[in-house]
Design an enzyme around this catalytic site. Structure first.
Site, short mmCIF file in Angstrom:
data_model
loop_
_atom_site.label_atom_id
_atom_site.label_comp_id
_atom_site.label_asym_id
_atom_site.label_seq_id
_atom_site.Cartn_x
_atom_site.Cartn_y
_atom_site.Cartn_z
CG ASP A 1 35.94 47.44 43.33
OD1 ASP A 1 36.64 47.02 42.39
OD2 ASP A 1 35.20 46.70 44.02
CE LYS B 1 42.52 35.63 34.78
NZ LYS B 1 43.46 34.59 35.25
CG PHE C 1 38.83 42.98 28.35
CD1 PHE C 1 37.81 43.86 28.65
CD2 PHE C 1 38.52 41.83 27.61
CE1 PHE C 1 36.51 43.62 28.22
CE2 PHE C 1 37.23 41.58 27.19
CZ PHE C 1 36.23 42.49 27.50
#
Ligand SMILES: COc1cc(C(=O)NC2CCN(C)CC2)ccc1Nc1cc2c(cn1)c(C)nn2-c1cc(Cl)cc(-c2ccccc2C(N)=O)c1
Length: 305
Positions: free
Chosen positions: A151, A36, A39
């Site tokens: 990232d 995950k 959200f």
């Protein structure tokens, strides 16, 4: 509620409007929870028509209520679907139903380099040469297409069944509209974030990905990130101060320390380009660099033979 994160298994239906106006239904079996982020969650999806398996990022529409969140997701999809490279995670397609937006991506069955490092503690220089060459190949493709990833970290490097490295998670990626453009939004993951992003004054560009690459190389060779501390504020201060060192108990070649030192410089204009990194002596130590590592190295070092 037998799934790790409390979601129930089931079949997801995609309504497809055909050119003649007919409605077709594609069905997917929502399988194993993979991980995950924010959200969103990621599951194995199996197409019931083609039996193809994909990694599906499932984004609840409830988390897209704000225009900004919706824009970010559409930007990620717009950028990712335009990319085609063996070291970038493949984008299959996306659709939505009443509850979620589903992004179907190339499944990489050997998980992320986070899990790899957790199992192995540290990698050999040969492995770092091999993985870094693949990451640089994918990064060159992104930069050539005016995209900054922003990232890059072990959790966003996925390993295919053939042990290829695939750069994923374009959630913070951005496309530069013109050369010389500088981005200003502060984003990234604390351990891997470049000093100029923290500083925020001059904006940032492609060099932030070069910095993160240096952090990744250090982390793979040493076993933990160079600026990691128990709290984020201290980590940021150490990044701004360029306060890191090579621990004595880790035997590193002069070439590896020299390259990481060349990359982890505060001034972005002083960092090497991707081509200069590939030319560095770290990649020319006399040994042949394998194109791919065997899956056995997920558990133990490659045999020295
Ligand atoms: C069989 O294939 C895999 C197994 C596993 C596995 O066994 N994980 C276990 C680790 C231990 N825990 C206890 C249980 C789960 C992990 C990744 C796999 N493969 C895989 C995952 C992939 C992709 C391709 N392939 C792609 C592409 N994205 N993701 C992915 C993975 C993660 Cl962890 C999170 C996110 C993610 C979810 C939400 C928001 C953003 C993101 C995001 N990072 O993009 C995405």
């Amino acid at each position: 509620r037998n799934q790790e994160d409390g979601e129930t298994p089931g079949v997801v239906e995609e309504k497809v409007v055909k050119v003649n106006g007919d409605i077709a239904i594609r069905r997917y079996n929502k399988g194993r929870f993979l991980g995950k982020g924010g959200f969103a969650r990621c599951y194995e999806f199996t197409s019931l028509d083609t039996r193809k398996v994909a990694a599906a990022k499932v984004v609840p529409k409830a988390s897209l209520a704000k225009a900004r969140a919706k824009q970010k997701l559409m930007s990620e999809i717009k950028i990712h679907r335009s990319l085609h490279h063996p070291n970038i995670v493949g984008f299959e397609h996306f659709f939505e139903d009443n509850e979620n937006v589903y992004i179907l991506l190339e499944l990489c069955t050997n998980q992320t380099m986070n899990e790899l490092l957790r199992r192995r503690k540290r990698l050999t220089e040969l492995e770092v040469q091999c993985y870094t060459m693949q990451i640089i190949s994918g990064l060159k493709y992104l930069h050539t297409h005016h995209i900054i990833h922003r990232d890059l970290k072990l959790g966003n490097f996925f390993l295919s069944d053939k042990m290829e490295v695939k750069i994923g998670d374009l959630g913070l990626a951005t496309r530069l509209e013109h050369d010389g453009e500088r981005k200003r939004t502060i984003c990234g993951t604390p351990n891997y974030i470049a000093p100029e992003v923290l500083d925020g004054k001059q904006g940032h560009s492609y060099e932030v990905d070069i910095w993160s690459l240096g952090v990744v190389m250090y982390t793979l060779l040493v076993g933990k990130p160079p600026f990691e501390t128990s709290d984020v504020k201290t980590t940021y201060r150490r990044i701004r101060m360029n306060a890191y060192s090579f621990p004595d108990h880790v035997p590193l070649s002069e070439q590896s320390k020299s390259l990481i030192t060349r990359i982890l410089v505060t001034d972005p204009s002083k960092r090497p380009s991707l081509d200069e990194i590939i030319e560095h002596e770290f990649f020319h130590q006399g040994n042949v660099i394998p194109k791919l590592l065997p899956p056995s190295t997920l558990a133990c070092p490659p045999s020295s033979s």
